[in-house]
Scaffold this motif. Structure first.
Motif, PDB file in Angstrom:
ATOM      1  N   TYR A 343      10.743   2.470   0.974  1.00  0.00           N
ATOM      2  CA  TYR A 343      10.224   2.319  -0.391  1.00  0.00           C
ATOM      3  C   TYR A 343      10.404   0.886  -0.882  1.00  0.00           C
ATOM      4  CZ  TYR A 343       9.196   2.902  -5.279  1.00  0.00           C
ATOM      5  OH  TYR A 343       8.625   2.757  -6.517  1.00  0.00           O
ATOM      6  N   ALA A 352       9.021   7.580  -2.826  1.00  0.00           N
ATOM      7  CA  ALA A 352       9.874   7.879  -3.988  1.00  0.00           C
ATOM      8  C   ALA A 352      10.021   9.384  -4.163  1.00  0.00           C
ATOM      9  CB  ALA A 352       9.284   7.248  -5.250  1.00  0.00           C
ATOM     10  N   TRP A 353       8.939  10.114  -3.922  1.00  0.00           N
ATOM     11  CA  TRP A 353       8.977  11.585  -4.021  1.00  0.00           C
ATOM     12  C   TRP A 353       9.959  12.165  -3.010  1.00  0.00           C
ATOM     13  CZ3 TRP A 353       7.203  15.036  -0.185  1.00  0.00           C
ATOM     14  CH2 TRP A 353       7.087  16.369  -0.573  1.00  0.00           C
ATOM     15  N   ASN A 356      13.548  11.478  -4.132  1.00  0.00           N
ATOM     16  CA  ASN A 356      13.959  12.295  -5.283  1.00  0.00           C
ATOM     17  C   ASN A 356      14.012  13.783  -4.982  1.00  0.00           C
ATOM     18  OD1 ASN A 356      14.717  10.558  -7.286  1.00  0.00           O
ATOM     19  ND2 ASN A 356      12.668  10.360  -8.166  1.00  0.00           N
ATOM     20  N   PHE A 380      12.484   2.963  -9.241  1.00  0.00           N
ATOM     21  CA  PHE A 380      11.214   3.566  -8.852  1.00  0.00           C
ATOM     22  C   PHE A 380      10.094   3.171  -9.805  1.00  0.00           C
ATOM     23  CE2 PHE A 380      13.610   7.308  -6.808  1.00  0.00           C
ATOM     24  CZ  PHE A 380      13.597   6.677  -5.587  1.00  0.00           C
ATOM     25  N   GLU A 383       5.943   8.023  -8.798  1.00  0.00           N
ATOM     26  CA  GLU A 383       6.381   9.036  -7.823  1.00  0.00           C
ATOM     27  C   GLU A 383       5.304  10.104  -7.718  1.00  0.00           C
ATOM     28  OE1 GLU A 383       9.602  12.698  -7.588  1.00  0.00           O
ATOM     29  OE2 GLU A 383      10.015  10.987  -8.884  1.00  0.00           O
TER      30      GLU A 383
END
Length: 720
Positions: A343, A352-353, A356, A380, A383
């Motif tokens: 990232y 980012a997804w 998280n 971030f 996302e």
């Protein structure tokens, strides 16, 4: 051919410098840094410090760093993932000490780095060549370098501290010896490039950056087995490393990122954004993993990277959890999440997804990178879950088909079919032509089972005790075995000089309303043509497996599952204990005399002439219900095979020995046959009514009526 000169894109004066005092906890000690050659430079440390000041996720990671550093090395080893070599965890510990020093200026633990470097690189025996003191002079240098990568990184971060001045010259001599040994490794020991060989190439490049050896850098990036050659010539379907997916995410992407990060820190070429003439790229390899990922985060895989059981701290098998390669939610302790690094470079919303998906932001890579949320994390931006599309990867040998596509795929409310065409992989493959896996609403129903005892068996280090590793064989997969043996050309443990081959052809995916279909066709047994056509809907999987020959053969249709199997149609059954003799299986462990030391246990057999129903059931209830088409003279067998084996049968705990998984075999002896099986996946207490004619199947329920016509490789589907 003259080697291309490898030059920096930008020139900067390099050298040691003294940084301001530590930013944290009132440290008054200066920090000696500068001239970093590997994976973090002073600009990175400034970013890390700012993150810790501003963001709770970074503060938490810094607190964990302090906890790890303040503890002893032995404590760290006992509380973290343990690889095959102690140096793997020790190196992580030393690296964390070095990072902590560069953030805070605390020097108390630096002596541990020095002491370990002296011990590991035999700096007290400089009169003796290092390859006489432990540095492998053979092909095993790949693992030697992998397990010590964090020793190199720790040194790079603290090399300018006055404490290290007394070992600096000697250590650089040892590093040059290591570099020369890697040259020999590339020249003498690489026949075909697999993940272990590429580890050696990557380590050679790391040593090149560390010692400013331009030849080592150039070989690792531009050479015969270098990164750019990999991206141009090695990838299948333009994005997949030619081994099971575990090896990509565990090892290959780790090795690639080491070269890319070292190149970044040294201001060489931007390898992260390099695209080969054929279109291969690092990002393409990363993104390809999303296309072979189940909604639960587990990567569809095969071979030695298939699915093993996971045991808890009490040695109990965890239900519905499997060891394998994961993009997220890995239930094991061997986590290899590098997405903070990716990232940081690409700013891709789906990365980012993935990050998280963790309850607390934390990406851990136990292979090298360790806590990359601390070292590479940035705030971030956008996302977004990726959009999934059912796809066939004909070169890599995989197809992944879902009843739900798009971003909703990741909600796990779908049926997902994974099919293998049995393409050879360079290493770590199995005999898995025509095999399928199936996940239903987030639960694995059929899967490619692996057993750790079978890894690379039969192997000399275990005295060749496991002579018939069932996981390697077609018998260990959901496929059809002909004449009770594997394919004429084996796919497992393909040696370096053996030619790779593909002898089964995928069709494209066809979408007919509620049903998506795919077909595979090929000849892997002399004189026998096989074709498997699969159709997946939200309610069932239709499986049509045809075998055609001019001669009589024995055809065994095989299914592996969990729980136990039961017949819903009354069939006269008798005991049968001839499975191991049928398939010429040796004992699990040739040295064990204990009870149960056999791959296939005593079971049942019966003779059926009509269609019948049965199913697999576990402690949650029914898993799948089968409606099996008739053919006169079909024999049915049910047996069980161990779910896990430790380091030999005698070393397998009794509670694990008692746990087995069921195996169903449908056997027909004839010239040609067609196995037609409907796998009911929903409303299992309400059996489908299935009507069959020569080329038509009608499935009737309270909610729908499907008419299916079989036409060659295709399925014509109508629903009302």
């Amino acid at each position: 051919m003259k080697r291309r000169e490898f030059t920096k894109l930008g020139l900067m004066a390099s050298g040691a410098f003294v940084l301001p005092v530590g930013f944290y906890e009132g440290s008054t000690s200066p920090i000696f840094g500068g001239d970093e050659k590997l994976f973090l430079n002073e600009q990175d440390f400034e970013r890390i410090k700012e993150n810790i000041k501003q963001f709770d996720w970074a503060k938490k990671r810094f607190e964990v760093l302090k906890h790890n550093v303040y503890g002893a090395e032995d404590e760290f080893y006992k509380s973290h993932w343990k690889g095959s070599w102690r140096q793997w965890s020790t190196g992580q510990y030393l690296k964390y000490i070095a990072i902590h020093y560069r953030l805070t200026g605390e020097e108390a633990k630096l002596i541990e780095i020095k002491d370990h470097l002296i011990k590991e690189f035999k700096l007290d025996q400089m009169g003796v060549p290092y390859n006489k003191l432990g540095l492998p002079a053979n092909k095993q240098i790949w693992s030697w370098g992998m397990s010590r990568m964090n020793y190199f990184w720790a040194w790079d971060l603290v090399k300018n501290h006055p404490l290290m001045s007394s070992i600096k010259d000697d250590l650089m001599i040892r590093f040059e010896e290591v570099t020369q040994q890697y040259f020999q490794y590339e020249d003498k020991f690489i026949g075909r490039l697999g993940n272990t060989q590429f580890w050696g190439i990557s380590a050679m490049g790391v040593m090149g950056f560390l010692t400013s050896n331009e030849e080592a850098i150039d070989r690792s990036i531009n050479g015969k087995f270098g990164l750019k050659t990999v991206l141009e010539n090695k990838l299948r379907d333009g994005k997949f490393w030619p081994e099971p997916t575990n090896y990509t995410i565990h090892y290959v992407l780790c090795a690639i990122s080491l070269l890319a990060e070292a190149s970044r820190v040294n201001e060489y070429e931007d390898l992260y954004h390099y695209v080969s003439p054929n279109g291969g790229s690092i990002k393409g390899m990363i993104d390809g993993l999303f296309e072979l990922c189940y909604p639960v985060g587990l990567l569809a895989s095969n071979g030695d990277a298939a699915h093993l059981v996971i045991k808890n701290s009490n040695g109990e098998i965890l239900r519905n959890q499997y060891s394998g390669g994961y993009l997220f939610d890995d239930p094991s302790d061997r986590v290899v999440n590098k997405f903070e690094i990716f990232y940081n470079v690409y700013k891709d919303p789906k990365y980012a997804w993935v990050i998280n998906k963790q309850k607390d932001r934390f990406c851990l890579d136990v292979t090298v990178w360790g806590d990359n949320t601390l070292t590479h994390g940035i705030p971030f931006g956008k996302e977004e879950a990726p959009s999934f599309k059912s796809s066939v990867f004909k070169e890599h040998g995989h197809a992944l088909i879902s009843t739900v596509e798009g971003a909703d795929y990741w909600n796990g409310k779908s049926n997902v079919l994974h099919v293998r065409n049995g393409n050879t992989t360079q290493y770590h493959g199995n005999d898995d032509p025509f095999h399928f896996d199936l996940i239903v609403n987030g639960k694995m129903i059929y899967l490619d089972w692996d057993i750790g005892w079978n890894y690379l068996a039969p192997r000399p280090s275990r005295g060749h005790r496991n002579k018939t590793p069932i996981s390697h064989y077609s018998l260990g997969h959901n496929t059809v075995v002909v004449d009770k043996k594997g394919p004429d050309r084996r796919r497992y443990q393909l040696i370096q000089k053996a030619e790779e081959f593909s002898d089964i052809v995928f069709s494209d995916i066809e979408d007919s309303g509620r049903m998506k279909t795919i077909s595979l066709k090929g000849t892997i047994y002399k004189g026998v043509t096989q074709r498997r056509t699969l159709g997946i809907t939200p309610d069932y999987l239709l499986d049509v497996f045809e075998c055609t020959s001019d001669d009589i053969h024995t055809y065994d249709y095989i299914l592996h599952n969990e729980g136990h199997f039961e017949f819903y149609t009354k069939i006269d059954l008798e005991d049968y204990d001839g499975f191991n003799k049928d398939y010429k299986l040796e004992p699990i462990d040739s040295e064990s005399k204990e009870e149960g030391n056999s791959w296939l246990r005593k079971g049942k057999k019966g003779l059926v002439h009509e269609s019948w129903q049965g199913g697999f059931t576990d402690s949650d209830g029914k898993r799948v219900r089968l409606d099996v088409g008739s053919e006169k003279g079909t024999e049915v067998f049910v047996t069980n095979t161990p779910m896990d084996v430790g380091n030999g049968w005698d070393d397998t705990p009794d509670n694990i020995k008692r746990i087995s998984k069921p195996m169903l075999i449908l056997r027909r002896k004839c010239k040609s046959t067609k196995f037609i099986v409907v796998h009911q996946l929903k409303n299992l207490d309400k059996p489908f009514k299935v009507n069959r004619s020569e080329n038509k199947i009608e499935i009737i329920t309270d909610d729908f009526s499907d008419m299916i016509e079989l036409k060659g490789d295709s399925i014509l589907f109508a629903s009302k």
